[in-house]
Each structure stands twice: as structure tokens, then as C-alpha cells.
Design a protein around this motif. Structure first.
Motif, PDB file in Angstrom:
ATOM      1  N   PRO A  19       0.809  -1.224   0.000  1.00  0.00           N
ATOM      2  CA  PRO A  19       0.000   0.000   0.000  1.00  0.00           C
ATOM      3  C   PRO A  19       0.844   1.278   0.000  1.00  0.00           C
ATOM      4  O   PRO A  19       0.341   2.345  -0.323  1.00  0.00           O
ATOM      5  CB  PRO A  19      -0.823  -0.115   1.294  1.00  0.00           C
ATOM      6  N   LYS A  20       2.092   1.151   0.374  1.00  0.00           N
ATOM      7  CA  LYS A  20       2.962   2.320   0.420  1.00  0.00           C
ATOM      8  C   LYS A  20       3.900   2.404  -0.784  1.00  0.00           C
ATOM      9  O   LYS A  20       4.671   3.351  -0.920  1.00  0.00           O
ATOM     10  CB  LYS A  20       3.793   2.310   1.709  1.00  0.00           C
ATOM     11  N   GLN A  21       3.864   1.401  -1.616  1.00  0.00           N
ATOM     12  CA  GLN A  21       4.702   1.353  -2.821  1.00  0.00           C
ATOM     13  C   GLN A  21       6.173   1.596  -2.506  1.00  0.00           C
ATOM     14  O   GLN A  21       6.845   2.415  -3.154  1.00  0.00           O
ATOM     15  CB  GLN A  21       4.184   2.347  -3.859  1.00  0.00           C
ATOM     16  N   VAL A  22       6.647   0.885  -1.512  1.00  0.00           N
ATOM     17  CA  VAL A  22       8.050   1.043  -1.120  1.00  0.00           C
ATOM     18  C   VAL A  22       8.917  -0.135  -1.560  1.00  0.00           C
ATOM     19  O   VAL A  22      10.078  -0.225  -1.177  1.00  0.00           O
ATOM     20  CB  VAL A  22       8.185   1.247   0.413  1.00  0.00           C
ATOM     21  N   ILE A  23       8.344  -1.023  -2.362  1.00  0.00           N
ATOM     22  CA  ILE A  23       9.103  -2.190  -2.820  1.00  0.00           C
ATOM     23  C   ILE A  23       9.541  -1.986  -4.265  1.00  0.00           C
ATOM     24  O   ILE A  23       8.717  -1.748  -5.146  1.00  0.00           O
ATOM     25  CB  ILE A  23       8.272  -3.477  -2.709  1.00  0.00           C
ATOM     26  N   SER A  24      10.833  -2.082  -4.481  1.00  0.00           N
ATOM     27  CA  SER A  24      11.384  -2.005  -5.843  1.00  0.00           C
ATOM     28  C   SER A  24      12.346  -3.172  -6.009  1.00  0.00           C
ATOM     29  O   SER A  24      12.353  -4.102  -5.205  1.00  0.00           O
ATOM     30  CB  SER A  24      12.065  -0.654  -6.061  1.00  0.00           C
ATOM     31  N   PHE A  25      13.158  -3.124  -7.047  1.00  0.00           N
ATOM     32  CA  PHE A  25      14.044  -4.257  -7.319  1.00  0.00           C
ATOM     33  C   PHE A  25      15.494  -3.811  -7.432  1.00  0.00           C
ATOM     34  O   PHE A  25      15.783  -2.726  -7.938  1.00  0.00           O
ATOM     35  CB  PHE A  25      13.595  -4.974  -8.602  1.00  0.00           C
ATOM     36  N   GLU A  26      16.376  -4.655  -6.957  1.00  0.00           N
ATOM     37  CA  GLU A  26      17.804  -4.370  -6.995  1.00  0.00           C
ATOM     38  C   GLU A  26      18.321  -4.407  -8.439  1.00  0.00           C
ATOM     39  O   GLU A  26      17.706  -5.016  -9.319  1.00  0.00           O
ATOM     40  CB  GLU A  26      18.578  -5.419  -6.172  1.00  0.00           C
ATOM     41  N   ASN A  27      19.457  -3.807  -8.648  1.00  0.00           N
ATOM     42  CA  ASN A  27      20.070  -3.809  -9.979  1.00  0.00           C
ATOM     43  C   ASN A  27      20.862  -5.088 -10.250  1.00  0.00           C
ATOM     44  O   ASN A  27      21.189  -5.373 -11.388  1.00  0.00           O
ATOM     45  CB  ASN A  27      20.998  -2.609 -10.131  1.00  0.00           C
ATOM     46  N   TYR A  28      21.173  -5.810  -9.205  1.00  0.00           N
ATOM     47  CA  TYR A  28      21.960  -7.041  -9.373  1.00  0.00           C
ATOM     48  C   TYR A  28      21.053  -8.269  -9.384  1.00  0.00           C
ATOM     49  O   TYR A  28      19.879  -8.180  -9.021  1.00  0.00           O
ATOM     50  CB  TYR A  28      22.986  -7.170  -8.249  1.00  0.00           C
ATOM     51  N   VAL A  29      21.586  -9.383  -9.818  1.00  0.00           N
ATOM     52  CA  VAL A  29      20.811 -10.622  -9.777  1.00  0.00           C
ATOM     53  C   VAL A  29      21.272 -11.478  -8.597  1.00  0.00           C
ATOM     54  O   VAL A  29      22.441 -11.462  -8.210  1.00  0.00           O
ATOM     55  CB  VAL A  29      20.903 -11.438 -11.085  1.00  0.00           C
ATOM     56  N   ASN A  30      20.318 -12.201  -8.031  1.00  0.00           N
ATOM     57  CA  ASN A  30      20.630 -13.056  -6.885  1.00  0.00           C
ATOM     58  C   ASN A  30      21.148 -14.422  -7.356  1.00  0.00           C
ATOM     59  O   ASN A  30      21.368 -14.636  -8.553  1.00  0.00           O
ATOM     60  CB  ASN A  30      19.411 -13.178  -5.961  1.00  0.00           C
ATOM     61  N   LYS A  31      21.304 -15.318  -6.412  1.00  0.00           N
ATOM     62  CA  LYS A  31      21.900 -16.622  -6.719  1.00  0.00           C
ATOM     63  C   LYS A  31      21.088 -17.443  -7.706  1.00  0.00           C
ATOM     64  O   LYS A  31      21.612 -18.337  -8.345  1.00  0.00           O
ATOM     65  CB  LYS A  31      22.050 -17.437  -5.425  1.00  0.00           C
ATOM     66  N   ILE A  32      19.789 -17.154  -7.785  1.00  0.00           N
ATOM     67  CA  ILE A  32      18.948 -17.934  -8.699  1.00  0.00           C
ATOM     68  C   ILE A  32      18.594 -17.137  -9.959  1.00  0.00           C
ATOM     69  O   ILE A  32      17.714 -17.523 -10.726  1.00  0.00           O
ATOM     70  CB  ILE A  32      17.676 -18.458  -7.991  1.00  0.00           C
ATOM     71  N   GLY A  33      19.288 -16.025 -10.163  1.00  0.00           N
ATOM     72  CA  GLY A  33      19.197 -15.343 -11.452  1.00  0.00           C
ATOM     73  C   GLY A  33      18.128 -14.275 -11.596  1.00  0.00           C
ATOM     74  O   GLY A  33      17.806 -13.891 -12.721  1.00  0.00           O
ATOM     75  N   TYR A  34      17.586 -13.796 -10.464  1.00  0.00           N
ATOM     76  CA  TYR A  34      16.549 -12.765 -10.537  1.00  0.00           C
ATOM     77  C   TYR A  34      17.012 -11.505  -9.808  1.00  0.00           C
ATOM     78  O   TYR A  34      17.830 -11.570  -8.897  1.00  0.00           O
ATOM     79  CB  TYR A  34      15.259 -13.248  -9.873  1.00  0.00           C
ATOM     80  N   HIS A  35      16.424 -10.378 -10.208  1.00  0.00           N
ATOM     81  CA  HIS A  35      16.649  -9.139  -9.471  1.00  0.00           C
ATOM     82  C   HIS A  35      15.790  -9.185  -8.214  1.00  0.00           C
ATOM     83  O   HIS A  35      14.562  -9.178  -8.319  1.00  0.00           O
ATOM     84  CB  HIS A  35      16.257  -7.918 -10.315  1.00  0.00           C
ATOM     85  N   PRO A  36      16.397  -9.233  -7.056  1.00  0.00           N
ATOM     86  CA  PRO A  36      15.586  -9.360  -5.840  1.00  0.00           C
ATOM     87  C   PRO A  36      14.976  -8.035  -5.393  1.00  0.00           C
ATOM     88  O   PRO A  36      15.401  -6.969  -5.823  1.00  0.00           O
ATOM     89  CB  PRO A  36      16.599  -9.867  -4.805  1.00  0.00           C
ATOM     90  N   VAL A  37      14.003  -8.158  -4.531  1.00  0.00           N
ATOM     91  CA  VAL A  37      13.323  -6.973  -4.020  1.00  0.00           C
ATOM     92  C   VAL A  37      14.232  -6.121  -3.140  1.00  0.00           C
ATOM     93  O   VAL A  37      15.187  -6.597  -2.540  1.00  0.00           O
ATOM     94  CB  VAL A  37      12.071  -7.359  -3.197  1.00  0.00           C
ATOM     95  N   LYS A  38      13.836  -4.860  -3.110  1.00  0.00           N
ATOM     96  CA  LYS A  38      14.503  -3.891  -2.246  1.00  0.00           C
ATOM     97  C   LYS A  38      13.380  -3.104  -1.577  1.00  0.00           C
ATOM     98  O   LYS A  38      12.460  -2.652  -2.253  1.00  0.00           O
ATOM     99  CB  LYS A  38      15.367  -2.963  -3.107  1.00  0.00           C
ATOM    100  N   VAL A  39      13.422  -2.969  -0.273  1.00  0.00           N
ATOM    101  CA  VAL A  39      12.350  -2.279   0.449  1.00  0.00           C
ATOM    102  C   VAL A  39      12.892  -1.012   1.090  1.00  0.00           C
ATOM    103  O   VAL A  39      13.910  -1.042   1.787  1.00  0.00           O
ATOM    104  CB  VAL A  39      11.743  -3.190   1.539  1.00  0.00           C
ATOM    105  N   ASP A  40      12.197   0.092   0.830  1.00  0.00           N
ATOM    106  CA  ASP A  40      12.520   1.341   1.515  1.00  0.00           C
ATOM    107  C   ASP A  40      11.854   1.272   2.882  1.00  0.00           C
ATOM    108  O   ASP A  40      10.688   1.627   3.052  1.00  0.00           O
ATOM    109  CB  ASP A  40      11.984   2.526   0.710  1.00  0.00           C
ATOM    110  N   GLU A  41      12.594   0.752   3.839  1.00  0.00           N
ATOM    111  CA  GLU A  41      11.976   0.449   5.127  1.00  0.00           C
ATOM    112  C   GLU A  41      11.537   1.694   5.888  1.00  0.00           C
ATOM    113  O   GLU A  41      10.700   1.615   6.784  1.00  0.00           O
ATOM    114  CB  GLU A  41      12.909  -0.438   5.954  1.00  0.00           C
ATOM    115  N   ALA A  42      12.074   2.850   5.530  1.00  0.00           N
ATOM    116  CA  ALA A  42      11.641   4.091   6.183  1.00  0.00           C
ATOM    117  C   ALA A  42      10.170   4.368   5.882  1.00  0.00           C
ATOM    118  O   ALA A  42       9.470   4.979   6.682  1.00  0.00           O
ATOM    119  CB  ALA A  42      12.507   5.254   5.722  1.00  0.00           C
ATOM    120  N   GLY A  43       9.692   3.891   4.721  1.00  0.00           N
ATOM    121  CA  GLY A  43       8.302   4.143   4.355  1.00  0.00           C
ATOM    122  C   GLY A  43       7.379   2.974   4.631  1.00  0.00           C
ATOM    123  O   GLY A  43       6.170   3.063   4.423  1.00  0.00           O
ATOM    124  N   CYS A  44       7.925   1.880   5.101  1.00  0.00           N
ATOM    125  CA  CYS A  44       7.145   0.666   5.362  1.00  0.00           C
ATOM    126  C   CYS A  44       6.329   0.815   6.630  1.00  0.00           C
ATOM    127  O   CYS A  44       6.831   1.292   7.638  1.00  0.00           O
ATOM    128  CB  CYS A  44       8.101  -0.513   5.486  1.00  0.00           C
TER     129      CYS A  44
END
Ligand code: SF4
Ligand code: SF4
Length: 66
Positions: A19-44
């Protein structure tokens, strides 16, 4: 909040549910080949939606100050 980034498959369900739209995605790929989530925890607001919708158990809420 603990974010197990190596489990994320970049499906976007959590970002769509946040509801706060604070989830985006990292620029790097994780161990299984996907861009993992990044959370702006200040807005969570700790609503838990991301935790509920994630099919891969990426989020953990441990209570307290976590
Ligand atoms: S707990 Fe709620 S506000 Fe925080 S990142 Fe998850 S969905 Fe967004
Ligand atoms: S719902 Fe889970 S697997 Fe999908 S993008 Fe969010 S954290 Fe990653």
C-alpha cells in the motif's frame, strides 16, 4: 523485517500489494538469477501484505523492532 533476497523470483506480487509502494528491485541478480526486491523500510508500515502474498517465503517478520 528480514528479506531473504536469495529466494526472490522477481514475480512482483509483493510490490503490487504494497500500500505504500516502497518495494522495488535491486540492480543485481541473486543466486537464482533474478533481481531481488529492495524495500525502503523508512516508508514501510509493517502491514504484512508482502509477507502474505510472497509465494517464496522471502519476507520474515520477527516482531519487536525487526
Ligand atoms: S509490510 Fe506492507 S508497507 Fe511494508 S513493504 Fe510490505 S507490503 Fe509494503
Ligand atoms: S512476492 Fe516474493 S518472490 Fe515475488 S517479487 Fe516479491 S519477494 Fe520476490
Amino acid at each position: 523485517m528480514v528479506i531473504r533476497k536469495d529466494r526472490c523470483k522477481e514475480c512482483g506480487l509483493c510490490a503490487a500489494s504494497c500500500p505504500k509502494q516502497v518495494i522495488s528491485f535491486e540492480n543485481y541478480v541473486n543466486k537464482i538469477g533474478y533481481h531481488p526486491v529492495k524495500v525502503d523500510e523508512a516508508g514501510c508500515i509493517q502491514c504484512g501484505s508482502c509477507y502474505i502474498v510472497c509465494p517464496d517465503g522471502v519476507y520474515q517478520f520477527l516482531g519487536g523492532d525487526e
